[in-house]
Design an enzyme around this catalytic site. Structure first.
Site, PDB file in Angstrom:
ATOM      1  CE  LYS A 116      -3.653  -2.579   2.167  1.00  0.00           C
ATOM      2  NZ  LYS A 116      -4.293  -3.072   3.367  1.00  0.00           N
ATOM      3  CD  GLN A 130      -3.327  -4.541   6.593  1.00  0.00           C
ATOM      4  OE1 GLN A 130      -3.321  -3.572   5.823  1.00  0.00           O
ATOM      5  NE2 GLN A 130      -3.767  -5.728   6.234  1.00  0.00           N
ATOM      6  CG  ASP A 189      -9.803  -0.940   4.318  1.00  0.00           C
ATOM      7  OD1 ASP A 189      -9.619  -1.156   3.106  1.00  0.00           O
ATOM      8  OD2 ASP A 189      -9.042  -1.344   5.214  1.00  0.00           O
TER       9      ASP A 189
END
Ligand code: NDP
Length: 281
Positions: A51, A95, A118
């Site tokens: 990322k 994450q 997300d």
């Protein structure tokens, strides 16, 4: 059989996003992503590195917050709060997985919906189910982009998803439904799985079991999307689909690696750019 080249498509998407980032910068907006990682999960470290590389390539600012395994819920929430209030940060990504003593759902709830790149905050989950503008979680978003780019008919198609996780199966169900597919979702308690999967015009495997989907589970001419990322003891990457035999029957199929994985990262970048546009208002 047509190979759906997620790597190439992701590259094209990133190229277009790079121009959009430059345009935002010319208006004084420097898109920025903040990534929080708690603990030292090895797979997560690889995902986070990818990322960060994608951000660098696009000129998106990137800051990583590495928290120790013993971090408390209060500490995690207060970091999210700080990032929510930081006007220079457009996207916040937590994450997963995080250590078991922490409540990931509470953390997702804390992320400001307009920075939730997300798409895991319940506001975005709810908006997706209402077919309203929102952040769509990156893997389902990438799958829809692949189907559309490769002209796979979605409307009226029977899409069968194997896997009902909050990050892949469930949001993908909503995305496909919003595009007028007839959707069936299967899981570990589904009876006669093979009978269901054989009805699929679009079959999506998000199980986490190497080469689980075999040719006998697939209808002739189906489009097969393999979300799985499974690493063998020898370090080889395998999908959830037995590629060589299924590709003989499928009209189109994604490879692993080079299919859904790169698209997930490209769509994360698209979500960060979308978040940065909110600063224009
Ligand atoms: P989860 O483990 O959260 O979910 C797996 C799903 O598969 C569950 O719904 C489970 O059912 C179902 N399942 C397990 N065994 C069977 C079975 N025998 N028959 C039918 N269904 C079964 O996984 P994720 O959704 O997080 O990930 C799935 C895979 O996708 C993994 O390999 C992961 O690494 C990969 N992945 C790849 C991404 C990418 O960018 N390419 C992004 C995210 C994930 P039940 O609910 O009943 O337990």
């Amino acid at each position: 059989m047509k190979l759906i080249d997620g790597k190439e498509l992701a590259k094209n998407i990133r190229t277009n996003l790079k121009d959009e980032v430059e345009m935002l910068k010319s208006k004084g907006i420097n898109p920025k992503l903040a990534v929080i990682m708690v603990g030292d999960d090895k797979a997560s470290a690889v995902y986070v590195r990818n990322k960060s590389k994608a951000c660098n390539e696009l000129g998106i600012e990137y800051e990583e917050f590495l928290l120790k395994t013993e971090t408390t819920m209060d500490e995690l929430l207060s970091l999210i709060d700080k990032l929510n209030k930081d006007i220079n940060i457009d996207g916040i990504l937590l994450q997963s997985p995080i250590p078991k003593h922490l409540d990931i759902n509470e953390a997702f709830r804390k992320i400001e919906p307009k920075k939730d790149v997300d798409g895991f905050n319940p506001v975005n989950v709810g908006k997706l189910s209402l077919n309203q503008d929102c952040f769509v979680s990156c893997t389902p978003y990438g799958i829809i982009k692949m189907l559309e780019t490769y002209n796979v008919p979605i409307e009226g198609a029977h899409a069968v998803i194997i896997g009902r996780s909050n990050i892949v199966g469930k949001p993908l169900l909503q995305c496909l439904l919003n595009k007028n597919a007839t959707v069936t979702i299967c899981h570990s308690k589904t009876k006669n799985l093979e009978e269901v999967t054989k009805q699929a015009d679009i079959l999506i495997a998000a199980i986490g079991k190497p080469e689980f989907v075999t040719a006998n589970m697939v209808k002739d001419g189906a489009c097969v999307i393999d979300v799985g990322i499974n690493r063998t003891e020898e370090g080889k990457l395998l999908g959830d689909v037995k590629f060589f035999e299924v590709s003989e029957k499928a009209s189109c199929i994604t490879p692993v690696p080079g299919g859904v994985g790169p698209m997930t990262i490209a769509m994360l970048m698209a979500n960060v750019v979308k978040a940065a546009h909110y600063r224009e208002n």
